[in-house]
Design a protein around this motif. Structure first.
Motif, PDB file in Angstrom:
ATOM      1  N   ARG A  21       0.838  -1.195   0.000  1.00 34.91           N
ATOM      2  CA  ARG A  21       0.000   0.000   0.000  1.00 34.91           C
ATOM      3  C   ARG A  21       0.871   1.241   0.000  1.00 34.91           C
ATOM      4  O   ARG A  21       2.080   1.175   0.258  1.00 34.91           O
ATOM      5  N   HIS A  22       0.269   2.376  -0.277  1.00 35.35           N
ATOM      6  CA  HIS A  22       1.026   3.630  -0.259  1.00 35.35           C
ATOM      7  C   HIS A  22       1.761   3.812   1.063  1.00 35.35           C
ATOM      8  O   HIS A  22       2.934   4.204   1.094  1.00 35.35           O
ATOM      9  N   VAL A  49      14.064   3.963  -2.643  1.00 39.94           N
ATOM     10  CA  VAL A  49      12.658   3.754  -2.285  1.00 39.94           C
ATOM     11  C   VAL A  49      12.444   2.276  -2.005  1.00 39.94           C
ATOM     12  O   VAL A  49      12.777   1.415  -2.829  1.00 39.94           O
ATOM     13  N   VAL A  50      11.904   1.996  -0.831  1.00 41.09           N
ATOM     14  CA  VAL A  50      11.617   0.615  -0.429  1.00 41.09           C
ATOM     15  C   VAL A  50      10.151   0.533  -0.007  1.00 41.09           C
ATOM     16  O   VAL A  50       9.482   1.550   0.188  1.00 41.09           O
ATOM     17  N   ALA A  51       9.665  -0.691   0.123  1.00 42.57           N
ATOM     18  CA  ALA A  51       8.300  -0.898   0.604  1.00 42.57           C
ATOM     19  C   ALA A  51       8.231  -2.211   1.351  1.00 42.57           C
ATOM     20  O   ALA A  51       9.003  -3.143   1.074  1.00 42.57           O
ATOM     21  N   ASN A  52       7.321  -2.296   2.295  1.00 37.63           N
ATOM     22  CA  ASN A  52       7.022  -3.560   2.964  1.00 37.63           C
ATOM     23  C   ASN A  52       6.036  -4.318   2.074  1.00 37.63           C
ATOM     24  O   ASN A  52       4.867  -3.957   1.986  1.00 37.63           O
ATOM     25  N   VAL A  53       6.533  -5.339   1.391  1.00 42.02           N
ATOM     26  CA  VAL A  53       5.794  -6.021   0.334  1.00 42.02           C
ATOM     27  C   VAL A  53       5.440  -7.438   0.786  1.00 42.02           C
ATOM     28  O   VAL A  53       6.266  -8.133   1.393  1.00 42.02           O
ATOM     29  N   SER A  54       4.212  -7.873   0.464  1.00 37.82           N
ATOM     30  CA  SER A  54       3.767  -9.227   0.797  1.00 37.82           C
ATOM     31  C   SER A  54       3.512 -10.018  -0.482  1.00 37.82           C
ATOM     32  O   SER A  54       2.899  -9.503  -1.425  1.00 37.82           O
ATOM     33  N   ARG A  55       3.952 -11.271  -0.479  1.00 38.34           N
ATOM     34  CA  ARG A  55       3.587 -12.138  -1.590  1.00 38.34           C
ATOM     35  C   ARG A  55       2.167 -12.672  -1.355  1.00 38.34           C
ATOM     36  O   ARG A  55       1.774 -12.961  -0.221  1.00 38.34           O
ATOM     37  N   VAL A  56       1.402 -12.775  -2.447  1.00 41.33           N
ATOM     38  CA  VAL A  56       0.007 -13.214  -2.377  1.00 41.33           C
ATOM     39  C   VAL A  56      -0.176 -14.456  -3.241  1.00 41.33           C
ATOM     40  O   VAL A  56       0.335 -14.531  -4.363  1.00 41.33           O
ATOM     41  N   THR A  57      -0.904 -15.404  -2.706  1.00 41.88           N
ATOM     42  CA  THR A  57      -1.302 -16.598  -3.453  1.00 41.88           C
ATOM     43  C   THR A  57      -2.815 -16.595  -3.592  1.00 41.88           C
ATOM     44  O   THR A  57      -3.531 -16.400  -2.599  1.00 41.88           O
ATOM     45  N   ARG A  62      -2.573   0.688  -8.477  1.00 42.83           N
ATOM     46  CA  ARG A  62      -3.997   0.361  -8.603  1.00 42.83           C
ATOM     47  C   ARG A  62      -4.780   0.824  -7.373  1.00 42.83           C
ATOM     48  O   ARG A  62      -5.788   0.217  -6.999  1.00 42.83           O
ATOM     49  N   THR A  63      -4.339   1.899  -6.749  1.00 39.33           N
ATOM     50  CA  THR A  63      -5.051   2.428  -5.591  1.00 39.33           C
ATOM     51  C   THR A  63      -6.172   3.342  -6.058  1.00 39.33           C
ATOM     52  O   THR A  63      -5.970   4.217  -6.892  1.00 39.33           O
ATOM     53  N   ALA A  95       2.690   9.753  -2.785  1.00 35.55           N
ATOM     54  CA  ALA A  95       2.995   8.393  -3.239  1.00 35.55           C
ATOM     55  C   ALA A  95       3.545   8.410  -4.660  1.00 35.55           C
ATOM     56  O   ALA A  95       4.479   7.663  -4.983  1.00 35.55           O
ATOM     57  N   THR A  96       2.988   9.269  -5.528  1.00 38.24           N
ATOM     58  CA  THR A  96       3.522   9.334  -6.897  1.00 38.24           C
ATOM     59  C   THR A  96       4.951   9.879  -6.905  1.00 38.24           C
ATOM     60  O   THR A  96       5.759   9.481  -7.743  1.00 38.24           O
ATOM     61  N   TYR A  97       5.278  10.783  -5.976  1.00 41.23           N
ATOM     62  CA  TYR A  97       6.658  11.264  -5.894  1.00 41.23           C
ATOM     63  C   TYR A  97       7.614  10.125  -5.527  1.00 41.23           C
ATOM     64  O   TYR A  97       8.698   9.986  -6.110  1.00 41.23           O
ATOM     65  N   LEU A  98       7.214   9.307  -4.546  1.00 41.39           N
ATOM     66  CA  LEU A  98       8.064   8.182  -4.158  1.00 41.39           C
ATOM     67  C   LEU A  98       8.189   7.174  -5.304  1.00 41.39           C
ATOM     68  O   LEU A  98       9.279   6.660  -5.578  1.00 41.39           O
ATOM     69  N   LEU A  99       7.076   6.898  -5.971  1.00 41.42           N
ATOM     70  CA  LEU A  99       7.126   5.965  -7.096  1.00 41.42           C
ATOM     71  C   LEU A  99       7.985   6.523  -8.231  1.00 41.42           C
ATOM     72  O   LEU A  99       8.692   5.777  -8.920  1.00 41.42           O
TER      73      LEU A  99
END
Length: 317
Positions: free
Chosen positions: A38-39, A49-57, A85-86, A97-101
């Motif tokens: 998420r943002h 730039v880093v993010a806490n990312v989760s893998r999804v099944t 896709r937010t 968020a767009t600045y970080l991206l």
């Protein structure tokens, strides 16, 4: 490919109609890895730039449809594509968020749609870049200008520039009933800019969502038809969605804009049209994939993932 989706919470998805879910399901079917964040999970830390990312099944179960691993910190360059896709509202947090991206993109991440393009294309105001395809339109905070526009056209629509789902849209007919009050409300007594357009009576046949993917036009649109006394066709306010082949005029508009918008960094665009006129360009999180597939059999998600696979390999940050 490793794909990272920037989304709202997965638990809130209605998978029978969610376009992001359709993208995920098609990508997973092809063997691509699905990850989400998420943002608020993003940070600029240690020079990147880093993010806490989760893998999804995806489980294939309609009720309990996903398994989500514990989040782990990752640079965004670790993914073959990052998909923004937010949902709106497009507020200051969205802009940050767009600045970080965009920083991540400069470091080599492949972001779709490109963050600077999302930021530059206000979904209402962007149509002004293509005046040959729009109805008479005024953008202002000046009450006198709005009243003069009404005096000329007699039947008008007023709406905020930051709304979604039909929120804050008003129609004023020839009697000008409540026009002053509506202007005061929408502009905050002249402090906020709004859009005013001549009313397009073809709204009764639907507000059409025309999808542009990878510079091409999806051959079917979703007409969102107002119900009862509503003037708004938005599905969020009870409009009925009817998929249909796009008209010659809709194709003309779409084919004129699609390659231009792709060149500007917009892989996916939801172009809205009423009658023969374009009314909005949706670039944050365009929808209607599933409604079109369910009613016509045309697999919009497959077309999208085809385009993503083509462009992710060659997109320059």
């Amino acid at each position: 490919m490793k794909l990272a989706f920037v989304t709202d919470p997965l638990a809130g998805f209605k998978i029978y109609k969610d376009s992001t879910y359709a993208m995920m399901a098609e990508a997973a079917r092809r063997g691509h890895e699905i990850h989400v964040f998420r943002h608020k999970d993003m940070a600029f830390e240690g020079g990147r730039v880093v993010a806490n990312v989760s893998r999804v099944t995806l489980t294939g179960d309609d009720d309990d449809w996903f398994r989500q691993d514990a989040p782990a910190a990752s640079g965004l360059t670790a993914f073959d594509a990052v998909l923004e896709r937010t949902d709106p509202p497009f507020n200051m947090e969205y802009i940050y968020a767009t600045y970080l991206l965009e920083l991540a993109q400069k470091q080599g991440a492949r972001i779709f749609n490109k963050p600077e393009a999302i930021r530059s294309f206000n979904e209402k105001l962007a149509i002004a870049q293509f005046p040959q395809f729009i109805a008479p339109t005024l953008v202002t905070s000046d009450a006198a200008r709005i009243k003069a526009f009404h005096a000329e056209h007699r039947d008008i629509i007023l709406k905020p520039l930051d709304g979604m789902g039909g929120i804050g849209i008003f129609r004023v007919k020839g009697d000008a009933m409540n026009l002053g009050s509506i202007i005061e409300t929408l502009t905050g007594n002249g402090s906020a800019t709004i859009m005013v357009q001549r009313y397009i009576p073809e709204i009764t046949a639907g507000d059409k969502r025309i999808l542009l993917i990878g510079g091409e036009v999806v051959p079917y649109c979703l007409a969102r038809i107002p119900q009862g006394t509503e003037i708004r066709g938005n599905l969020a306010v009870g409009g009925r969605g009817e998929a249909r082949e796009i008209s010659a005029r809709d194709r003309e508009i779409g084919e004129s804009l699609a390659p231009v918008l792709l060149q500007r960094g917009l892989l996916l665009v939801g172009l809205d049209a009423i009658g023969d006129y374009m009314t909005e360009l949706n670039v944050t999180s365009p929808t209607c994939f599933q409604e079109i597939r369910q009613q016509t059999g045309f697999d919009v998600a497959a077309m999208f993932v085809d385009a993503l696979e083509r462009h992710a390999a060659r997109w320059n940050g």
